[in-house]
Structure formats: structure tokens, C-alpha cells
Design a protein around this motif. Structure first.
Motif, PDB file in Angstrom:
ATOM      1  N   GLY A   1       0.683  -1.178   0.036  1.00 43.74           N
ATOM      2  CA  GLY A   1      -0.121   0.066   0.131  1.00 43.74           C
ATOM      3  C   GLY A   1       0.820   1.089   0.063  1.00 43.74           C
ATOM      4  N   ILE A   2       0.485   2.180   0.704  1.00 43.35           N
ATOM      5  CA  ILE A   2       1.315   3.667   0.902  1.00 43.35           C
ATOM      6  C   ILE A   2       1.875   3.570   2.297  1.00 43.35           C
ATOM      7  CG2 ILE A   2       1.164   5.941   1.025  1.00 43.35           C
ATOM      8  CD1 ILE A   2      -1.378   5.857  -0.821  1.00 43.35           C
ATOM      9  N   ARG A   3       3.235   3.617   2.271  1.00 43.91           N
ATOM     10  CA  ARG A   3       3.730   3.563   3.639  1.00 43.91           C
ATOM     11  C   ARG A   3       4.400   5.062   3.899  1.00 43.91           C
ATOM     12  NH1 ARG A   3       4.370   2.727   8.391  1.00 43.91           N
ATOM     13  NH2 ARG A   3       5.933   1.870   9.303  1.00 43.91           N
ATOM     14  N   VAL A   4       4.127   5.485   5.079  1.00 41.92           N
ATOM     15  CA  VAL A   4       4.341   6.953   5.573  1.00 41.92           C
ATOM     16  C   VAL A   4       5.626   6.540   6.559  1.00 41.92           C
ATOM     17  CG1 VAL A   4       3.934   9.065   6.449  1.00 41.92           C
ATOM     18  CG2 VAL A   4       2.399   8.086   4.824  1.00 41.92           C
ATOM     19  N   GLU A   5       6.678   7.027   6.554  1.00 37.98           N
ATOM     20  CA  GLU A   5       7.650   6.740   7.417  1.00 37.98           C
ATOM     21  C   GLU A   5       7.484   7.750   8.707  1.00 37.98           C
ATOM     22  OE1 GLU A   5       9.841   4.402   7.498  1.00 37.98           O
ATOM     23  OE2 GLU A   5       9.261   3.637   5.701  1.00 37.98           O
TER      24      GLU A   5
ATOM     25  N   LEU B   1       8.870  10.939  13.540  1.00 37.98           N
ATOM     26  CA  LEU B   1       7.938  11.627  14.351  1.00 37.98           C
ATOM     27  C   LEU B   1       7.789  10.778  15.711  1.00 37.98           C
ATOM     28  CD1 LEU B   1       4.764  12.182  12.211  1.00 37.98           C
ATOM     29  CD2 LEU B   1       5.834  13.917  13.312  1.00 37.98           C
ATOM     30  N   ASN B   2       7.695   9.580  15.781  1.00 37.89           N
ATOM     31  CA  ASN B   2       8.103   8.753  17.005  1.00 37.89           C
ATOM     32  C   ASN B   2       9.296   9.289  17.898  1.00 37.89           C
ATOM     33  OD1 ASN B   2       5.641   7.689  16.973  1.00 37.89           O
ATOM     34  ND2 ASN B   2       6.350   6.257  15.534  1.00 37.89           N
ATOM     35  N   LYS B   3      10.458   9.422  17.156  1.00 36.41           N
ATOM     36  CA  LYS B   3      11.590   9.557  17.652  1.00 36.41           C
ATOM     37  C   LYS B   3      11.633  10.894  18.359  1.00 36.41           C
ATOM     38  CE  LYS B   3      16.684   9.809  16.982  1.00 36.41           C
ATOM     39  NZ  LYS B   3      17.917   9.591  15.988  1.00 36.41           N
ATOM     40  N   PHE B   4      11.107  12.034  17.426  1.00 33.31           N
ATOM     41  CA  PHE B   4      10.908  13.414  18.072  1.00 33.31           C
ATOM     42  C   PHE B   4       9.946  13.430  19.260  1.00 33.31           C
ATOM     43  CE2 PHE B   4       8.272  17.173  18.299  1.00 33.31           C
ATOM     44  CZ  PHE B   4       9.517  18.210  18.324  1.00 33.31           C
TER      45      PHE B   4
ATOM     46  N   ALA C   1       0.654   7.830  14.850  1.00 40.17           N
ATOM     47  CA  ALA C   1      -0.324   6.785  15.282  1.00 40.17           C
ATOM     48  C   ALA C   1      -1.356   6.872  13.910  1.00 40.17           C
ATOM     49  CB  ALA C   1      -0.886   6.689  16.435  1.00 40.17           C
ATOM     50  N   ALA C   2      -1.897   7.856  13.860  1.00 36.61           N
ATOM     51  CA  ALA C   2      -2.843   8.284  12.851  1.00 36.61           C
ATOM     52  C   ALA C   2      -2.233   7.742  11.321  1.00 36.61           C
ATOM     53  CB  ALA C   2      -3.451   9.877  12.823  1.00 36.61           C
ATOM     54  N   LEU C   3      -1.102   8.136  11.195  1.00 40.59           N
ATOM     55  CA  LEU C   3      -0.570   7.910   9.680  1.00 40.59           C
ATOM     56  C   LEU C   3      -0.388   6.415   9.683  1.00 40.59           C
ATOM     57  CD1 LEU C   3       2.161  10.796   9.084  1.00 40.59           C
ATOM     58  CD2 LEU C   3       0.034  10.308   7.796  1.00 40.59           C
ATOM     59  N   ASP C   4       0.236   5.861  10.767  1.00 47.23           N
ATOM     60  CA  ASP C   4       0.432   4.056  10.792  1.00 47.23           C
ATOM     61  C   ASP C   4      -0.924   3.440  10.465  1.00 47.23           C
ATOM     62  OD1 ASP C   4       3.124   4.295  11.163  1.00 47.23           O
ATOM     63  OD2 ASP C   4       2.999   4.129  13.149  1.00 47.23           O
ATOM     64  N   ALA C   5      -2.065   3.847  11.127  1.00 47.51           N
ATOM     65  CA  ALA C   5      -3.356   3.463  11.025  1.00 47.51           C
ATOM     66  C   ALA C   5      -3.951   3.512   9.493  1.00 47.51           C
ATOM     67  CB  ALA C   5      -4.486   4.000  11.957  1.00 47.51           C
TER      68      ALA C   5
ATOM     69  N   SER D   1      -4.909   1.629   4.173  1.00 43.04           N
ATOM     70  CA  SER D   1      -4.533   1.800   2.802  1.00 43.04           C
ATOM     71  C   SER D   1      -4.181   0.248   2.011  1.00 43.04           C
ATOM     72  CB  SER D   1      -3.524   2.544   2.530  1.00 43.04           C
ATOM     73  OG  SER D   1      -2.988   2.802   1.243  1.00 43.04           O
ATOM     74  N   ALA D   2      -3.349  -0.186   2.935  1.00 37.28           N
ATOM     75  CA  ALA D   2      -2.869  -1.656   2.548  1.00 37.28           C
ATOM     76  C   ALA D   2      -4.056  -2.610   2.579  1.00 37.28           C
ATOM     77  CB  ALA D   2      -1.764  -2.152   3.521  1.00 37.28           C
TER      78      ALA D   2
END
Length: 136
Positions: free
Chosen positions: A4-8, A12-15, A90-94, A99-100
């Protein structure tokens, strides 16, 4: 499941983690120590009758109060920013997962449609093949 579409979202998590750690492990304890030290008020010049010393003492107290408020607001803003970054990640991961899943569904629907079309074509060829063979 397809890619699907994968946003890294690692950045953001590290920040978010780094800001939360810096706020709770560095700024918070340092601020607490300073607040205890400065919480007793401005102690210099207590026995000095000079108006200039008392004016300086008042300006220093106002500066300490303003600095304290700034640090408190900075830490609050840092926590809000860190929380927002974690929520966005979290929203982007969901969204990536949805998407996948949707891509998999579409791929499956297209494969099913292609199989159905192929089966219909074969069936049509079989229906017309005997009539063609008889006519020759």
C-alpha cells in the motif's frame, strides 16, 4: 497484505520520545530544583536600606517570576507538541494499514473480475467451437 502506501513515521516517533524525555528527565528536574531554590524569594539586600538595592531586588524578583512562567509554558508546549507528534504518527500508521487493506481488497476484486472474464471467454469459446467445427 500488500505494501500500500507507507509513510515513514519513525522520525515523528523519535521526536516525540526525545521531547518527552528531555522535558521529564532534564527540564522538569532542573526546573524543580530551581523553583525550590528561588521559592524562598529574593534574599539579597534584606538588611540594606538603599532604595536602589530594593529596586534591584524587585526587578530581580519580577525577572525570576517571568522566567518561571516562561519555563512552565515551554514545558507545557513541549508536552503538547510531543503528544501531537505521537498522535500524528499513530494516525498515519493506522492510515497505512487501512490503505494496505483497501489495496488488497481492490487487488482481490480485480483478480476475481479477471478470473470471471476468463471463465466467460472460455465458456463462450466452447459454445461456439462445436458449431464452427460442424460448419467446416
Amino acid at each position: 497484505m500488500s505494501d500500500g502506501i507507507r509513510v515513514e513515521t519513525d522520525g515523528l516517533n523519535k521526536f516525540s520520545t526525545q521531547v518527552q524525555d528531555d522535558t521529564s528527565r532534564t527540564l522538569g528536574p532542573g526546573y524543580s530544583d530551581a523553583r525550590v531554590t528561588l521559592g524562598t524569594g529574593v534574599r539579597f539586600g534584606q538588611n540594606n536600606a538603599s532604595g536602589s538595592v530594593h529596586a534591584a531586588k524587585d526587578r530581580y524578583a519580577a525577572s525570576v517570576e517571568a522566567s518561571t512562567a516562561n519555563v512552565e509554558e515551554y514545558m507545557a508546549a513541549a508536552r503538547v507538541l510531543a503528544d501531537a507528534a505521537a498522535k500524528v504518527a499513530a494516525a498515519l500508521d493506522a492510515s497505512d494499514d487501512r490503505s494496505a487493506q483497501r489495496t488488497d481488497w481492490i487487488t482481490g476484486a480485480l483478480a476475481a473480475a479477471a478470473s470471471e472474464a476468463q471463465a466467460r471467454r472460455v465458456a463462450a469459446e466452447q459454445r461456439t467451437a462445436p458449431a464452427t467445427a460442424r460448419a467446416i
